[in-house]
Design a protein around this motif. Structure first.
Motif, PDB file in Angstrom:
ATOM      1  N   GLY A 258       0.803  -1.222   0.000  1.00 25.83           N
ATOM      2  CA  GLY A 258       0.000   0.000   0.000  1.00 25.83           C
ATOM      3  C   GLY A 258       0.829   1.261   0.000  1.00 25.83           C
ATOM      4  N   LEU A 259       1.989   1.243  -0.659  1.00 30.19           N
ATOM      5  CA  LEU A 259       2.926   2.372  -0.600  1.00 30.19           C
ATOM      6  C   LEU A 259       2.488   3.565  -1.441  1.00 30.19           C
ATOM      7  N   VAL A 260       1.823   3.319  -2.562  1.00 27.53           N
ATOM      8  CA  VAL A 260       1.508   4.396  -3.504  1.00 27.53           C
ATOM      9  C   VAL A 260       0.016   4.664  -3.579  1.00 27.53           C
ATOM     10  N   PHE A 261      -0.803   3.604  -3.684  1.00 30.73           N
ATOM     11  CA  PHE A 261      -2.239   3.829  -3.851  1.00 30.73           C
ATOM     12  C   PHE A 261      -3.026   2.730  -3.146  1.00 30.73           C
ATOM     13  N   ASN A 262      -3.954   3.155  -2.289  1.00 27.83           N
ATOM     14  CA  ASN A 262      -4.924   2.259  -1.655  1.00 27.83           C
ATOM     15  C   ASN A 262      -6.143   3.107  -1.319  1.00 27.83           C
ATOM     16  N   ASP A 263      -7.127   3.120  -2.218  1.00 30.43           N
ATOM     17  CA  ASP A 263      -8.241   4.049  -2.069  1.00 30.43           C
ATOM     18  C   ASP A 263      -9.464   3.512  -2.795  1.00 30.43           C
ATOM     19  N   VAL A 264     -10.572   4.266  -2.684  1.00 34.04           N
ATOM     20  CA  VAL A 264     -11.844   3.921  -3.313  1.00 34.04           C
ATOM     21  C   VAL A 264     -12.223   5.037  -4.264  1.00 34.04           C
ATOM     22  N   GLY A 265     -12.687   4.669  -5.467  1.00 40.30           N
ATOM     23  CA  GLY A 265     -13.108   5.665  -6.444  1.00 40.30           C
ATOM     24  C   GLY A 265     -14.125   5.074  -7.397  1.00 40.30           C
ATOM     25  N   LEU A 266     -14.618   5.914  -8.301  1.00 37.44           N
ATOM     26  CA  LEU A 266     -15.603   5.511  -9.300  1.00 37.44           C
ATOM     27  C   LEU A 266     -14.899   5.314 -10.632  1.00 37.44           C
ATOM     28  N   GLY A 267     -15.070   4.120 -11.219  1.00 35.73           N
ATOM     29  CA  GLY A 267     -14.429   3.884 -12.502  1.00 35.73           C
ATOM     30  C   GLY A 267     -14.544   2.445 -12.943  1.00 35.73           C
ATOM     31  N   GLY A 268     -13.627   2.039 -13.801  1.00 30.89           N
ATOM     32  CA  GLY A 268     -13.642   0.703 -14.368  1.00 30.89           C
ATOM     33  C   GLY A 268     -12.296   0.017 -14.211  1.00 30.89           C
ATOM     34  N   ARG A 269     -12.360  -1.286 -14.137  1.00 34.04           N
ATOM     35  CA  ARG A 269     -11.155  -2.097 -13.981  1.00 34.04           C
ATOM     36  C   ARG A 269     -11.259  -3.330 -14.855  1.00 34.04           C
ATOM     37  N   LEU A 270     -10.255  -3.552 -15.677  1.00 34.63           N
ATOM     38  CA  LEU A 270     -10.150  -4.737 -16.513  1.00 34.63           C
ATOM     39  C   LEU A 270      -9.066  -5.627 -15.909  1.00 34.63           C
ATOM     40  N   PHE A 271      -9.409  -6.859 -15.540  1.00 35.92           N
ATOM     41  CA  PHE A 271      -8.421  -7.700 -14.878  1.00 35.92           C
ATOM     42  C   PHE A 271      -8.625  -9.163 -15.258  1.00 35.92           C
ATOM     43  N   GLY A 272      -7.551  -9.912 -15.140  1.00 30.40           N
ATOM     44  CA  GLY A 272      -7.613 -11.327 -15.485  1.00 30.40           C
ATOM     45  C   GLY A 272      -6.317 -12.025 -15.157  1.00 30.40           C
ATOM     46  N   GLU A 273      -6.190 -13.278 -15.623  1.00 32.80           N
ATOM     47  CA  GLU A 273      -5.008 -14.076 -15.348  1.00 32.80           C
ATOM     48  C   GLU A 273      -4.784 -15.067 -16.483  1.00 32.80           C
ATOM     49  N   PHE A 274      -3.589 -15.619 -16.522  1.00 29.87           N
ATOM     50  CA  PHE A 274      -3.288 -16.688 -17.466  1.00 29.87           C
ATOM     51  C   PHE A 274      -2.190 -17.564 -16.878  1.00 29.87           C
ATOM     52  N   GLN A 275      -1.940 -18.676 -17.555  1.00 32.53           N
ATOM     53  CA  GLN A 275      -0.993 -19.674 -17.061  1.00 32.53           C
ATOM     54  C   GLN A 275      -1.351 -20.138 -15.649  1.00 32.53           C
ATOM     55  N   ARG A 423      12.442  25.155  -8.005  1.00 28.08           N
ATOM     56  CA  ARG A 423      11.301  24.626  -8.741  1.00 28.08           C
ATOM     57  C   ARG A 423      11.479  23.151  -9.092  1.00 28.08           C
ATOM     58  N   ARG A 424      12.374  22.474  -8.412  1.00 26.88           N
ATOM     59  CA  ARG A 424      12.566  21.035  -8.612  1.00 26.88           C
ATOM     60  C   ARG A 424      12.264  20.345  -7.287  1.00 26.88           C
ATOM     61  N   ASP A 425      11.166  19.594  -7.255  1.00 26.88           N
ATOM     62  CA  ASP A 425      10.674  18.995  -6.019  1.00 26.88           C
ATOM     63  C   ASP A 425      11.139  17.543  -5.940  1.00 26.88           C
ATOM     64  N   THR A 426      11.839  17.205  -4.871  1.00 23.56           N
ATOM     65  CA  THR A 426      12.445  15.878  -4.755  1.00 23.56           C
ATOM     66  C   THR A 426      11.982  15.117  -3.515  1.00 23.56           C
ATOM     67  N   GLY A 427      10.950  15.561  -2.857  1.00 20.17           N
ATOM     68  CA  GLY A 427      10.401  14.840  -1.704  1.00 20.17           C
ATOM     69  C   GLY A 427       9.352  13.840  -2.148  1.00 20.17           C
ATOM     70  N   PHE A 428       9.492  12.581  -1.740  1.00 22.14           N
ATOM     71  CA  PHE A 428       8.544  11.554  -2.182  1.00 22.14           C
ATOM     72  C   PHE A 428       7.239  11.668  -1.403  1.00 22.14           C
ATOM     73  N   ASP A 429       6.138  11.558  -2.123  1.00 17.94           N
ATOM     74  CA  ASP A 429       4.814  11.498  -1.525  1.00 17.94           C
ATOM     75  C   ASP A 429       3.958  10.566  -2.370  1.00 17.94           C
ATOM     76  N   ALA A 430       3.021   9.871  -1.737  1.00 18.25           N
ATOM     77  CA  ALA A 430       2.159   8.922  -2.427  1.00 18.25           C
ATOM     78  C   ALA A 430       0.917   9.620  -2.965  1.00 18.25           C
ATOM     79  N   ILE A 431       0.182   8.919  -3.826  1.00 18.82           N
ATOM     80  CA  ILE A 431      -1.109   9.422  -4.281  1.00 18.82           C
ATOM     81  C   ILE A 431      -2.114   9.332  -3.133  1.00 18.82           C
ATOM     82  N   SER A 432      -2.290   8.133  -2.606  1.00 20.67           N
ATOM     83  CA  SER A 432      -3.174   7.900  -1.464  1.00 20.67           C
ATOM     84  C   SER A 432      -2.759   6.571  -0.842  1.00 20.67           C
ATOM     85  N   ASP A 433      -1.780   6.620   0.060  1.00 22.57           N
ATOM     86  CA  ASP A 433      -1.194   5.401   0.593  1.00 22.57           C
ATOM     87  C   ASP A 433      -1.939   4.918   1.827  1.00 22.57           C
ATOM     88  N   SER A 434      -1.698   3.674   2.174  1.00 18.65           N
ATOM     89  CA  SER A 434      -2.200   3.083   3.416  1.00 18.65           C
ATOM     90  C   SER A 434      -1.257   1.943   3.759  1.00 18.65           C
TER      91      SER A 434
END
Length: 582
Positions: A258-275, A423-434
């Motif tokens: 959960g370092l970068v994104f762990n959140d709830v929103g409205l949208g679509g997700r295409l997912f699957g598996e193989f092998q 004007r060069r920002d080098t501090g790391f921040d997540a989108i919405s972490d948990s």
């Protein structure tokens, strides 16, 4: 405290422990023995009839070598009789909802045994209904970091308050249902609808707000549809290499930790598996909404122009058996009006990296690396000024299990911005972490919402000192953080589990940052947190009633003391949580 990620984590934990739960990301890969849902099963015939007199007799002595055995000569051939097997028209007939068979009596209040409302028996045909309910009560007694010297002018004017202690209380009830075609056990579900809501009560929230409120919120609401099966038959078995589409309000965690994104929103997700589920893929687009400042749940009262697109590839047994990897790319796009006028503050940033999870031999090795680059406007004098972004994150997490002990060590480095004026920002921040590392929700640094005036120094369920609030965009002008962790997990008994952590915190950069934050020293603090999970009941309800007790103490060192302009060295939080799961 932002309880959303804590609840998501809790729900996913129970889903993994319960035999009737299904993966919302990827269907089970268990194949049906016949390849057809609802087909007949062959089971042994009833052997409960009394034995005959001959069968009850003791066996006769073994004959002497060379002697004839008259019973053996007269014995019939060993071909199975037709009465030895019988055909069952439905695999579900072992469950009798009418209660005629006392071994399988249906009780509506019992979620562990076979239950019509927990998708253990079809409502009609191949349609299954699963009701869910999770009640969580949390109590915290905590001492807050003192920011009163930094904002003495606002406090003297009555525009801001500071409370040194809180008795935080929160109770929420998550409830909902899922209707699906097929049960995901013998045959993967090809259609499902899920709807969950939450009632939330909380009081004595934080260092400056002591109000209480009760409100209903939407937790998630989505539909899954199977688009295609690429598996085909192999040796008479279906591999179930499926492709799904999910649409609606949905939660998503883009990496193991959960370092970068762990959140709830409205949208679509295409997912699957193989092998045979060794490789999985996700393509996601979400519109994110503003959060209620007190609860962290979705709020539709204010407009939002925040969008996220994510692509993720999961490779299990990467390089060696038992070690898994997730490779992901995130696009974060946000537009905000400045002062209600035509000017916009624009964020266009890209995250890319990988996380790993699993075992290398006996050692569990869970590293991660992420980098972010792009553009993020800063508002100077009411005018947006474009800044470039270039920051990175490194995580090492090593665990060594030994019997019922597990020894842990971890290190996290999030880059900081040592020159906030350029004007060069080098501090790391997540989108919405948990993040659930280093003590997770029970840690003072990670789990608490550390307030700094009306803003946040560290948001709840985050490790990054991003100096932004719950509804503010990612801030890449921050001091960064290093965390060195050692910890221990012990299963004391089937009823008791213990976890302890010691964390050393150190800023990466010094400087003067937003909201009056000034970092003059890199040493931030030393934290200890301890956690005890009590399972009052064994057997069936072992995972349905949980009591968590925790204690966390943070010793502020010169870097953190200089930011808060205080000489107070120690703050703490006592934690009590009771969870009831249906």
């Amino acid at each position: 405290m932002n309880i959303v990620a804590f609840l998501l984590l809790t729900l996913s934990t129970f889903a993994g422990a319960d035999h009737r739960s299904t993966s919302s990301s990827h269907p089970h890969q268990t194949s049906c023995p016949t390849g057809v849902p609802g087909s007949a099963l062959v089971v042994p015939a009833d052997r409960s009839a009394p034995l005959s007199e001959e069968q009850n007799q003791q066996p006769s002595p073994r004959p002497v070598d060379g002697a004839a055995d008259p019973q053996a000569a007269a014995a019939p051939s060993a071909t199975p009789a037709q009465s030895e097997i019988r055909t069952v028209p439905s695999r579900w007939r072992s469950f009798d909802p009418s209660g005629q068979n006392p071994e399988y009596i249906f009780r509506i209040y019992d979620p562990y045994h076979q239950n019509l409302l927990k998708a253990d028996f079809p409502l009609a045909g191949n349609w299954f209904l699963e009701l869910n309910a999770l009640n969580t009560f949390v109590y915290k007694a905590r001492r807050n970091l003192d920011f009163s010297n930094v904002f003495a002018d606002q406090i003297s004017l009555g525009n801001l308050e500071f409370h040194s202690h809180n008795h935080f209380r929160n109770e929420n009830l998550i409830f909902g249902l899922e209707l699906r075609r097929f049960d995901d056990t013998f045959f993967p579900s090809d259609f499902r609808i899920r709807l969950n809501g939450v009632f939330d009560y909380r009081a004595d929230l934080n260092a400056f707000l002591r109000t209480s409120n009760v409100e209903p919120f939407l937790f998630d609401a989505f539909v899954d549809v199977k688009l295609h099966d690429f598996g085909g038959d192999e040796d008479g078995r279906d591999n179930f290499d499926l492709l799904f589409l999910r649409g609606g309000f949905q939660g998503f965690r883009s990496d193991f930790h959960g370092l970068v994104f762990n959140d709830v929103g409205l949208g679509g997700r295409l997912f699957g598996e193989f092998q045979r589920n060794r490789f999985r893929y996700d393509f996601l687009w979400l519109k994110l909404f503003q959060k209620d400042p007190a609860t962290g749940f979705l709020s539709f009262s204010r407009p939002s122009a925040h969008q996220v697109a994510i692509g993720r590839f999961t490779w299990e047994d990467f390089l060696v058996l038992g070690w898994n990897s997730e490779w992901s790319v995130h696009y974060n796009r946000e537009r905000r009006k400045i002062g209600g006028g035509p000017l916009e503050q624009q964020h266009d940033t890209f995250y890319w990296g990988a996380t790993f999870n699993g075992q290398l031999g006996r050692v569990e090795f869970n590293p991660a690396f992420y980098a972010v680059h792009g553009n993020a406007d800063q508002v100077v004098g009411g005018v947006p000024v474009e800044h470039s972004v270039a920051a990175f994150l490194v995580l090492l997490d090593v665990r060594y299990p030994f019997d019922y002990w597990k020894f842990r060590a971890g290190y996290l480095f999030a880059s900081g911005d040592g020159n906030p004026a350029d004007r060069r920002d080098t501090g790391f921040d997540a989108i919405s972490d948990s993040i659930v590392l280093f003590g997770g929700p029970l840690s003072y640094w990670t789990g608490e919402n550390i307030r700094f005036g009306r803003g946040d120094f560290v948001r709840a369920n985050s490790v990054f000192p991003s100096l932004r609030g719950a509804n503010e965009p990612a801030n890449y002008i921050n001091p960064g953080i290093q965390i060195l962790n050692v910890g221990l997990d012990v299963v004391l008994s089937p009823r008791l589990e213990f976890s302890g952590n010691v964390n050393y915190l150190r800023f990466v950069s010094r400087g003067a940052y937003t909201n009056r934050v000034v970092i003059r020293d890199l040493s931030a603090g030393l934290e200890e947190n301890f956690f005890l999970r009590i399972k009052p009941f064994l057997r069936e309800v072992n995972q349905n009633v949980l009591l968590d007790v925790g204690f966390s103490v943070l010793h502020a060192q010169p870097g953190l003391q200089s930011a808060f302009q205080t000489t107070r060295g120690t703050v703490y939080s006592n934690f009590l949580a009771l969870r009831l799961v249906y």
